[in-house]
Scaffold this motif. Structure first.
Motif: not given
Length: 438
Positions: A383-403, A427-435
């Protein structure tokens, strides 16, 4: 809309929303087949209420917005997923104490009424989001129903050895494959499509109990003890027979009043006034969902507010029959729901003939927990990768191991849903700040 807005329909929608939220809050019944297995770990104290809510939200909210509301608006009848999935979330939000029960029931009732008045308004409000990620959230729970049939094989491996687990897994896959490709047939003009996931799960549970029976010494009274983990769940559901019967009656009445429909196909046929065909389609879907609903109920101790969806079939045929049709729809729906619950006990007695090892319950709960962990984690990654293909996998995997390395880690089951939801916000926040590009 196909329905009329009047005092009766307002009251029925309030009753429907109220009872569905109440059942979810009191851990009696939830509509989402993917959420239902989560109540087993919750009732066993393996996860907390916050985790249950986060998971329920992630599994259902995207379906409400991305599937339920658009389908309802297009078909002019509320598809049942829209109200019942939302009430799953409402019920899980509050604790199951008196205050939580009152709040969830009241909010569920209010939601039912507001839904009837404001479907288009809700769609328009969510359309204002710069990046719509809600549809992607349905991916989080997509793997649960698919992968849950693996847990019996894992339980067998825990209980005996890996080889027997592999054999059960291979046979489960074969059953799923055969059912998927050859499980559609017609009997006397009734189209039947067996649910491959539910059929495979049912086979796996039977195989698990069978293996347990053959690997333990048969002693007097061992049969009852062997299946206690499931028998206890069935007894829990049977204790709520009356409220579940009332729920079935309300669902049937709402169907007769053209307020809800059980699926997209029957919704379209019902809206067109082709009630006989709609009933046949509903019957075919019901037969296909029986294994899935009943097996997830047995392993979790939580039923569905609409049961196996059989209540919709006669309810459709009662449309346009006046007051007698409405009364008949309610009582027939209640009777069908009661019969379904009693059949769970019949299934338990049949499986209870196989004596199993006393650790069957522990192995089963461990296996279910493992499958839920991996299903929600991978689903959240997708789901995260579908939302943000560039960073979705990284975000969830990172949260998993950090948790895992946190001083106060949350349940691993919650990481996938939380990761997907937070990714959508990011991604909505990043969109608002043009990233982030739209």
């Amino acid at each position: 809309m196909a329905f009329d807005i009047n005092v009766l329909t307002v009251l029925v929608m309030a009753a429907l929303g109220g009872i569905c939220a109440y059942l979810a809050n009191q851990n009696i019944a939830v509509f989402n087949d993917g959420t239902r297995p989560m109540y087993g770990p919750y009732l066993n104290g393996e996860i907390d209420r916050k985790t249950l809510f986060a998971t329920s939200f992630a599994l259902s909210f995207g379906l409400v917005i991305g599937f339920g509301l658009p389908t309802s608006i297009a078909g002019r009848i509320i598809i049942v997923h829209t109200i019942m999935l939302a009430c799953d979330i409402i019920g899980a939000l509050f604790k199951e104490d008196t205050k939580g029960m009152i709040l969830s029931t009241a909010i569920g009732a209010a939601f039912g009424v507001l839904l009837m008045f404001g479907m288009q308004t809700v769609i328009n409000l969510f359309a204002l989001m710069p990046i719509d990620f809600l549809g992607s959230l349905s991916t989080v729970g997509g793997l649960i129903v698919i992968l849950f049939c693996v847990f019996p094989a894992l339980a067998v491996a825990y209980q005996t050895n890996a080889l027997k687990g592999i054999i059960v897994l291979a046979l489960t896959m074969l059953v799923k494959h055969v059912t998927f490709h050859f499980g559609k047939f017609t009997i006397k003009d009734v189209n039947i499509a067996l649910n491959s996931d539910g059929t495979a799960l049912l086979f796996g549970i039977v195989a698990m109990v069978f293996v347990a029976a053959r690997t333990s010494k048969r002693t007097e009274g061992s049969a009852a003890a062997a299946f206690a983990v499931f028998e206890k769940n069935i007894d829990r559901i049977k204790k709520n027979l009356l409220i579940l019967a009332i729920s079935g009656g309300i669902v049937a009445l709402a169907t007769t009043l053209l307020l809800i429909a059980e699926g997209p196909a029957s919704l379209t046929l019902t809206a067109e006034g082709r009630y006989g065909e709609a009933a046949i389609v509903a019957l075919g879907r019901c037969l296909g969902f029986i294994p899935l609903v009943m097996t997830t109920a047995i392993i979790s101790g939580v039923y569905s507010p609409a049961g196996t969806k059989a209540v919709h079939v006669p309810a459709i045929l009662f449309i346009n029959m006046g007051i007698m049709g409405m009364v008949g729809s309610f009582f027939v729906g209640a009777l069908i729901m009661a019969i379904e619950v009693l059949l769970l006990g019949f299934i338990a007695k049949g499986l209870d003939r196989f004596p199993g090892m006393k650790e069957l319950g522990d192995n089963t709960r461990t296996a279910m927990s493992k499958i839920l962990d991996i299903s929600l984690l991978v689903g959240g990654m997708m789901a995260a990768n579908a939302i943000a293909p560039t960073i979705g996998y990284i975000w969830v995997v990172g949260l998993h191991f950090l948790n895992q390395n946190s001083k106060k880690p949350i349940s691993s089951m919650a990481i996938g849903p939380i990761g997907a939801i937070s990714m959508g916000i990011i991604v909505n926040i990043l969109y608002v700040i043009k990233l982030f590009p739209k």
